[in-house]
Design an enzyme around this catalytic site. Structure first.
Site, short mmCIF file in Angstrom:
data_model
loop_
_atom_site.label_atom_id
_atom_site.label_comp_id
_atom_site.label_asym_id
_atom_site.label_seq_id
_atom_site.Cartn_x
_atom_site.Cartn_y
_atom_site.Cartn_z
N HIS A 3 2.37 4.73 -4.84
CA HIS A 3 2.94 5.90 -5.51
C HIS A 3 3.19 5.55 -6.96
CE1 HIS A 3 6.67 3.75 -4.97
NE2 HIS A 3 6.49 3.73 -3.66
N GLY A 8 0.81 -1.21 0.00
CA GLY A 8 0.00 0.00 0.00
C GLY A 8 0.84 1.26 0.00
N ALA A 9 0.22 2.39 0.41
CA ALA A 9 0.85 3.72 0.29
C ALA A 9 1.35 3.87 -1.15
CB ALA A 9 1.97 3.91 1.31
N GLY A 11 9.18 -4.42 -8.33
CA GLY A 11 10.12 -3.36 -8.71
C GLY A 11 11.56 -3.80 -8.50
N HIS A 25 4.43 2.10 -8.04
CA HIS A 25 3.41 1.03 -8.02
C HIS A 25 2.54 1.15 -9.26
CE1 HIS A 25 4.02 1.44 -3.50
NE2 HIS A 25 4.25 0.17 -3.71
N GLN A 82 15.26 -8.53 -2.94
CA GLN A 82 13.93 -9.16 -2.81
C GLN A 82 13.54 -9.83 -4.13
OE1 GLN A 82 10.34 -7.32 -0.92
NE2 GLN A 82 9.81 -6.73 -2.99
N MET A 114 11.80 6.10 -6.06
CA MET A 114 10.53 6.27 -5.35
C MET A 114 10.35 5.16 -4.32
SD MET A 114 7.75 7.59 -8.04
CE MET A 114 8.10 9.03 -9.04
N GLN A 125 7.83 -9.42 7.89
CA GLN A 125 9.06 -8.95 7.24
C GLN A 125 9.67 -7.73 7.94
OE1 GLN A 125 6.84 -8.26 3.40
NE2 GLN A 125 8.25 -6.55 3.21
N ASP A 147 13.79 -2.97 -5.04
CA ASP A 147 14.10 -3.99 -4.03
C ASP A 147 14.76 -5.16 -4.75
OD1 ASP A 147 12.75 -2.87 -1.53
OD2 ASP A 147 11.18 -2.71 -3.03
O1 PAF Z 1 7.95 -4.90 -1.89
C1 PAF Z 1 6.99 -4.94 -1.11
O2 PAF Z 1 6.15 -4.03 -1.05
C2 PAF Z 1 6.82 -6.13 -0.17
O3 PAF Z 1 8.04 -6.59 0.27
C3 PAF Z 1 6.00 -7.29 -0.81
C4 PAF Z 1 6.69 -7.88 -2.03
C5 PAF Z 1 4.61 -6.78 -1.18
C6 PAF Z 1 5.83 -8.42 0.22
O4 PAF Z 1 5.20 -7.97 1.38
#
Ligand code: PAF
Length: 282
Positions: free
Chosen positions: A37, A34-35, A150, A40, A156, A187, A64, A153
């Site tokens: 921008h 969420g939040a 994205g 996203h 990730q 961002m 997390q 990260d």
């Molecule tokens: O990148 C994120 O916003 C979070 O780490 C994700 C991939 C939604 C998992 O909670």
């Protein structure tokens, strides 16, 4: 404007997706906390271009965040997010409560060795296990054709690529280049926490990384370049600089082979805000 459906439970999510499947439609998943921008929104537009239906998830995943981290202050603004999803033509929002994702007795964790280690993995204990677990669940709950994340990260993204490959989850993982402010700052939902002085300083991280990457691609030795860049960031007012390192772009192991794709990655604090960024070394 679209006819956005909002569901909060896994059976409701599965029922909508099953109906689309019966109609032969393809499905893209954009997991978020969420939040929302512009970055996203870019993921969502890319999803729209590649699939008949787009599912967005909003879930601030507690597993997390380490105990000392910013779970309680992580920005939450669901009403505003829903308005953006409607304006962007998204079909379905899955916004579960914590008890839907982690019911009483929940006992399973997904951990990914190798790519989860080092970099953010060293500074955020348990973070990638939390990400890997929730992303595995979201993928299995939705069973999309593709899921978009994205590149901001970057570690990730490599963790997610590895877990889908290793667990045979039938989904294409698509990494989308980092979306930046005009001054180069990547961002991030956390940028709202920067005060005006910090916001003015924040693009220095990307500038310093761009300079360092250019020196390394011109043949300069990695260690001294990264050490000097770290010093520059500290002198400018960042601190601590958790890492400023070059890694193999795929395995995230120390980049010993200059013929393989390499990535420069950094995490640095500005006041109480942790910024991360990464760029390719050409
Ligand atoms: O990148 C994120 O916003 C979070 O780490 C994700 C991939 C939604 C998992 O909670």
């Amino acid at each position: 404007m679209s006819d956005l459906k909002i569901v909060r439970t896994i059976p409701e999510l599965r029922a909508v997706v099953a109906e689309w499947r019966r109609n032969g439609q393809s499905i893209a998943l954009v997991p978020t906390m969420g939040a929302l921008h512009e970055a996203h929104m870019t993921l969502m537009r890319e999803a729209r271009n590649r699939a008949d239906r787009v599912v967005v998830t909003i879930f601030v995943n507690p597993t997390q965040f380490a105990a000392h981290e910013d779970l309680s202050t992580y920005p939450r603004r669901e009403a505003q997010d829903i308005a953006s999803l409607r304006a962007d033509g998204i079909d379905l929002l899955f916004a579960p409560d914590e008890s839907e994702v982690y019911p009483e007795g929940f006992a399973t964790t997904v951990t990914v060795a190798g790519v989860s280690e080092g970099l953010c993995g060293d500074h955020r204990p348990g973070h990638f296990a939390g990400v890997a677990t929730v992303v595995t669940k979201l993928l299995l709950q939705t069973l999309p054709d593709l899921a978009l994340f994205g590149e901001k990260d970057y570690q990730q993204l490599q963790v997610i690529r590895t877990l889908t490959r290793d667990l045979d989850i039938p989904v294409d993982i698509l990494g989308i280049p980092t979306v930046r402010e005009p001054d180069g700052l990547a961002m991030s939902s956390r940028n709202v926490h920067l005060d005006p002085d910090q916001r003015a300083l924040a693009p220095r991280l990307h500038q310093t990384m761009t300079d360092a990457a250019a020196q390394i691609s011109a043949g300069a030795e990695i260690g001294p370049v990264c050490a000097a860049a770290t010093e520059q960031l500290l002198a400018a007012g960042f601190g601590p600089v958790e890492y400023f390192e070059v890694r193999d772009a795929e395995t995230l192991q120390p980049a010993l082979d200059p013929k393989r794709p390499r990535r420069l990655l950094s995490a640095a604090w500005l006041g109480a805000t942790r910024l991360i960024d990464n760029i390719a070394i050409q």
